[in-house]
Design a protein around this motif. Structure first.
Motif, short mmCIF file in Angstrom:
data_model
loop_
_atom_site.label_atom_id
_atom_site.label_comp_id
_atom_site.label_asym_id
_atom_site.label_seq_id
_atom_site.Cartn_x
_atom_site.Cartn_y
_atom_site.Cartn_z
N GLY A 283 0.79 -1.23 0.00
CA GLY A 283 0.00 0.00 0.00
C GLY A 283 0.82 1.28 0.00
O GLY A 283 0.28 2.35 -0.31
N GLY A 284 2.11 1.17 0.32
CA GLY A 284 2.96 2.36 0.26
C GLY A 284 3.11 2.92 -1.14
O GLY A 284 3.47 4.09 -1.32
N ASP B 88 -2.19 19.59 -1.53
CA ASP B 88 -2.57 19.66 -2.95
C ASP B 88 -1.41 20.22 -3.77
O ASP B 88 -1.07 19.70 -4.83
CB ASP B 88 -3.79 20.56 -3.14
N GLU B 89 -0.80 21.29 -3.26
CA GLU B 89 0.34 21.90 -3.95
C GLU B 89 1.52 20.93 -4.02
O GLU B 89 2.21 20.84 -5.04
CB GLU B 89 0.77 23.18 -3.23
N LEU B 90 1.74 20.22 -2.91
CA LEU B 90 2.82 19.23 -2.87
C LEU B 90 2.60 18.16 -3.93
O LEU B 90 3.55 17.76 -4.63
CB LEU B 90 2.90 18.61 -1.47
N LEU B 91 1.37 17.68 -4.06
CA LEU B 91 1.07 16.66 -5.07
C LEU B 91 1.37 17.18 -6.47
O LEU B 91 2.00 16.48 -7.28
CB LEU B 91 -0.40 16.25 -4.96
N HIS C 2 3.49 9.58 -11.55
CA HIS C 2 2.73 8.93 -10.48
C HIS C 2 3.35 9.29 -9.13
O HIS C 2 4.57 9.17 -8.94
CB HIS C 2 2.74 7.41 -10.65
N VAL C 3 2.52 9.72 -8.20
CA VAL C 3 2.98 10.10 -6.87
C VAL C 3 2.37 9.13 -5.86
O VAL C 3 1.17 9.17 -5.60
CB VAL C 3 2.61 11.55 -6.51
N SER C 4 3.19 8.27 -5.32
CA SER C 4 2.75 7.31 -4.31
C SER C 4 2.91 7.92 -2.91
O SER C 4 3.56 8.95 -2.72
CB SER C 4 3.57 6.03 -4.40
N TRP C 5 2.32 7.25 -1.93
CA TRP C 5 2.55 7.66 -0.53
C TRP C 5 4.04 7.64 -0.21
O TRP C 5 4.53 8.49 0.53
CB TRP C 5 1.79 6.73 0.41
N GLU C 6 4.76 6.67 -0.75
CA GLU C 6 6.18 6.55 -0.45
C GLU C 6 6.99 7.75 -0.94
O GLU C 6 8.03 8.08 -0.36
CB GLU C 6 6.72 5.26 -1.08
#
Length: 326
Positions: A156-157, A169-172, A181-185
């Motif tokens: 899930g990471g 939101d800005e960080l994403l 693709h931006v994962s939680w990790e």
């Protein structure tokens, strides 16, 4: 005797233990993972040291998905194979995910090896969950099975990062422009802390101090940002760590909801013990519990930080001991 290993993206720990002497460590070594050409070769050389050691079984926790006895970790430069490992150490061998190993280890830790972030009202026989940020981000589920727990692993990471407010939101958007693709990790890990810092530094519109910029260039950026933040030496580093803690709490709360972790949630990994004061200041639990209509359910979950960095090693040893006994 048994061989246990904890293979991470940064370091690899190997140990020979004696189950007959309360898991006493007979020999131990810590190796930089990226300096190892072959894990199987490293394990064989470790056992061949003076005196040569023979083991009855081996279990190694590896940072990555284990499929058909084989693992190619996202943060490792080589693959590990069960059959090759068994041949190298001369004994039955098993590969498990590092969070599976950590979960088995966490289940053996005494109460004094935990920091309680939220007392909650843990239910005996309830599901438990484990989340651990380090070089990467891992998680696992512990399902009651008789008098013990069956560990269910997860990747899930690597699921999609879900921002919880406008700055996230800005960080994403910032990270999506770089990684796609931006994962939680990408956010919740040592490299993730460095990513958060880069975002906030760019957002601040000013250069980092010369001494900090020099350290970031020659050392591990995530470790530097974390250390400087804890010491209070730079406001942007401090803001980056605060943001990571909020994200950590939100992700842990998501996991607790997904598996209905009424038996409790444990925060493991290498980062948590280093920032335990930040985790305990309320920011983590606020984000953990902020789940709208189910916030009261989250408030009932006991949340603890595992403070023993060798928990994955103890877990791998526990599995290897069971193999040897059978």
């Amino acid at each position: 005797m048994i061989l246990a290993g904890d293979v991470g993206g940064t370091k690899t720990v190997l140990a020979v233990l004696d189950p007959g002497r309360a898991m006493a460590i007979v020999r131990e070594a810590t190796l930089p993972s990226r300096e190892i050409d072959s894990f199987e070769g490293a394990a064989e050389a470790f056992l061949l040291g003076a005196p040569r050691l023979k083991v009855a079984a081996a279990c190694v926790g590896v940072a990555g998905p284990v499929v058909d006895g084989r693992c190619i970790g996202a943060n490792l430069p080589w693959e590990v194979h069960e059959r090759r490992l068994a041949a190298a150490v001369g004994a039955p061998a098993r590969l498990i995910n590092d969070l599976e190993a950590m979960a088995h280890g966490v289940l053996t830790l005494p109460a004094e090896r935990f920091l309680v972030l939220q007392e909650g009202s843990p239910q005996p026989g309830g599901n438990m969950a484990l989340i651990a940020a380090g070089t990467g981000l891992g998680q696992a589920l512990m399902v009651p099975e008789g008098r013990t727990y069956r560990v269910v692993v997860s990747e899930g990471g690597h699921a999609d990062f879900a921002p919880a407010d406008e700055i996230q939101d800005e960080l994403l958007r910032f990270l999506r422009a770089e990684f796609g693709h931006v994962s939680w990790e990408r956010v919740l890990s040592g490299p993730g802390l460095a990513n958060i810092y880069r975002f906030l530094q760019a957002r601040a519109g000013r250069a980092a101090p010369d001494w900090l910029r020099a350290r970031l260039e020659r050392e591990d950026p995530g470790a530097v940002v974390g250390e400087v933040a804890v010491e209070g030496r730079d406001p942007v580093c401090a803001e980056a760590l605060d943001l990571l803690v909020s994200v950590y709490g939100a992700k842990a709360g998501n996991l607790a909801l997904e598996v209905v972790a009424l038996g409790g949630l444990v925060v493991g990994g290498g980062i948590a013990p280093k920032i335990q004061a930040r985790l305990a200041d309320g920011r983590f639990t606020t984000a953990f519990n902020a789940k709208g209509r189910l916030d009261s359910l989250l408030a009932s979950v006991r949340v603890r930080v595992a403070l023993d960095p060798q928990a994955p090693l103890w877990g791998a040893a526990r599995v290897a001991a069971a193999m040897a006994a059978s």
